[in-house]
Write a protein that holds these residues in place. Structure first.
Motif, PDB file in Angstrom:
ATOM      1  N   GLU A  15       2.932  10.020  22.680  1.00 35.71           N
ATOM      2  CA  GLU A  15       2.117   9.143  21.817  1.00 35.71           C
ATOM      3  C   GLU A  15       2.893   7.842  21.541  1.00 35.71           C
ATOM      4  OE1 GLU A  15      -0.964   9.943  20.832  1.00 35.71           O
ATOM      5  OE2 GLU A  15      -0.823  11.851  21.894  1.00 35.71           O
ATOM      6  N   VAL A  16       2.425   7.077  20.579  1.00 36.89           N
ATOM      7  CA  VAL A  16       3.068   5.813  20.210  1.00 36.89           C
ATOM      8  C   VAL A  16       3.720   5.971  18.843  1.00 36.89           C
ATOM      9  CG1 VAL A  16       2.700   3.383  19.662  1.00 36.89           C
ATOM     10  CG2 VAL A  16       1.398   4.467  21.514  1.00 36.89           C
ATOM     11  N   GLN A  53       0.834  -1.198   0.000  1.00 38.44           N
ATOM     12  CA  GLN A  53       0.000   0.000   0.000  1.00 38.44           C
ATOM     13  C   GLN A  53       0.870   1.249   0.000  1.00 38.44           C
ATOM     14  OE1 GLN A  53      -3.263  -0.352   2.641  1.00 38.44           O
ATOM     15  NE2 GLN A  53      -3.841   1.782   2.508  1.00 38.44           N
ATOM     16  N   GLY A  54       0.416   2.233  -0.730  1.00 36.84           N
ATOM     17  CA  GLY A  54       1.156   3.482  -0.888  1.00 36.84           C
ATOM     18  C   GLY A  54       1.593   3.679  -2.326  1.00 36.84           C
ATOM     19  N   ALA A  55       1.585   2.602  -3.111  1.00 39.41           N
ATOM     20  CA  ALA A  55       2.000   2.683  -4.509  1.00 39.41           C
ATOM     21  C   ALA A  55       0.833   3.021  -5.439  1.00 39.41           C
ATOM     22  CB  ALA A  55       2.634   1.356  -4.934  1.00 39.41           C
ATOM     23  N   VAL A  85      -5.894   9.557  11.003  1.00 48.15           N
ATOM     24  CA  VAL A  85      -5.221   9.252  12.271  1.00 48.15           C
ATOM     25  C   VAL A  85      -4.076   8.297  11.955  1.00 48.15           C
ATOM     26  CG1 VAL A  85      -5.463   8.188  14.541  1.00 48.15           C
ATOM     27  CG2 VAL A  85      -7.337   9.544  13.587  1.00 48.15           C
ATOM     28  N   GLY A  86      -2.925   8.564  12.507  1.00 46.92           N
ATOM     29  CA  GLY A  86      -1.787   7.683  12.297  1.00 46.92           C
ATOM     30  C   GLY A  86      -1.067   7.982  11.003  1.00 46.92           C
ATOM     31  N   ALA A  87       0.114   7.443  10.893  1.00 46.55           N
ATOM     32  CA  ALA A  87       0.930   7.629   9.698  1.00 46.55           C
ATOM     33  C   ALA A  87       2.015   6.567   9.674  1.00 46.55           C
ATOM     34  CB  ALA A  87       1.568   9.025   9.693  1.00 46.55           C
ATOM     35  N   MET A  88       2.678   6.473   8.533  1.00 49.34           N
ATOM     36  CA  MET A  88       3.777   5.557   8.378  1.00 49.34           C
ATOM     37  C   MET A  88       4.879   6.307   7.638  1.00 49.34           C
ATOM     38  SD  MET A  88       3.926   1.780   6.547  1.00 49.34           S
ATOM     39  CE  MET A  88       2.185   1.615   6.696  1.00 49.34           C
TER      40      MET A  88
END
Length: 159
Positions: free
Chosen positions: A155-156, A10-12, A130-133
């Motif tokens: 945060e985490v 995912q991301g492509a 919410v969240g990210a990579m």
């Protein structure tokens, strides 16, 4: 010569991906039709002409990347470079499911339904926005973990 098929995670995803393949290769077009039928919606319309925000939703991105990967493999096969000529078929994250479909371990329809279900579950676990990579390239795990810990604050953030 050794050959491997490697499928992205995912991301492509991008609007228009695979459209030229479907226009040039009947084998590729059939893969998109098979996934549309399996999901009961025209995922191909979203992929080729839709909105990038809708395509980026995990429930759409995952089967979209799989069908595009399989379509590319089918186009290569029609040119004499099929999966049978590969020593390896692999993928990153959801790309593993694409690789299974390319290798024939899962049907394309089953892979699409499985990835839709997986994507819905993943999307429910982390709401949109919410969240990210991020990718940290060229670092060892210890350094990446230290950066993640510093970035986390209250945060985490995990490597």
């Amino acid at each position: 010569m050794s050959r491997a098929f490697v499928c992205p995670g995912q991301g492509a995803q991008s609007i228009g991906m695979g459209k030229a393949l479907a226009e040039a290769y009947v084998e590729s077009k059939r893969v998109f039709e098979e996934v549309d039928d399996a999901l009961g919606v025209s995922l191909s319309s979203l992929i080729w002409d839709g909105d990038i925000d809708a395509l980026t939703l995990t429930e759409n991105a995952q089967p979209a990347l799989m069908v595009t990967s399989v379509a590319a493999a089918r186009a290569l096969s029609s040119e004499g470079m099929g999966v049978e000529s590969a020593l390896y078929v692999a993928g990153h994250s959801l790309g593993e499911y694409s690789a299974l479909a390319i290798a024939g371990a899962l049907s394309v329809g089953d892979a699409a339904r499985l990835l839709r279900t997986r994507g819905v579950a993943m999307q429910a676990a982390v709401p949109v926005g919410v969240g990210a990579m991020a990718a940290l390239l060229g670092l060892d795990f210890e350094t990446a973990s230290k950066i993640a810990k510093e970035a986390a604050g209250d945060e985490v953030c995990e490597a």
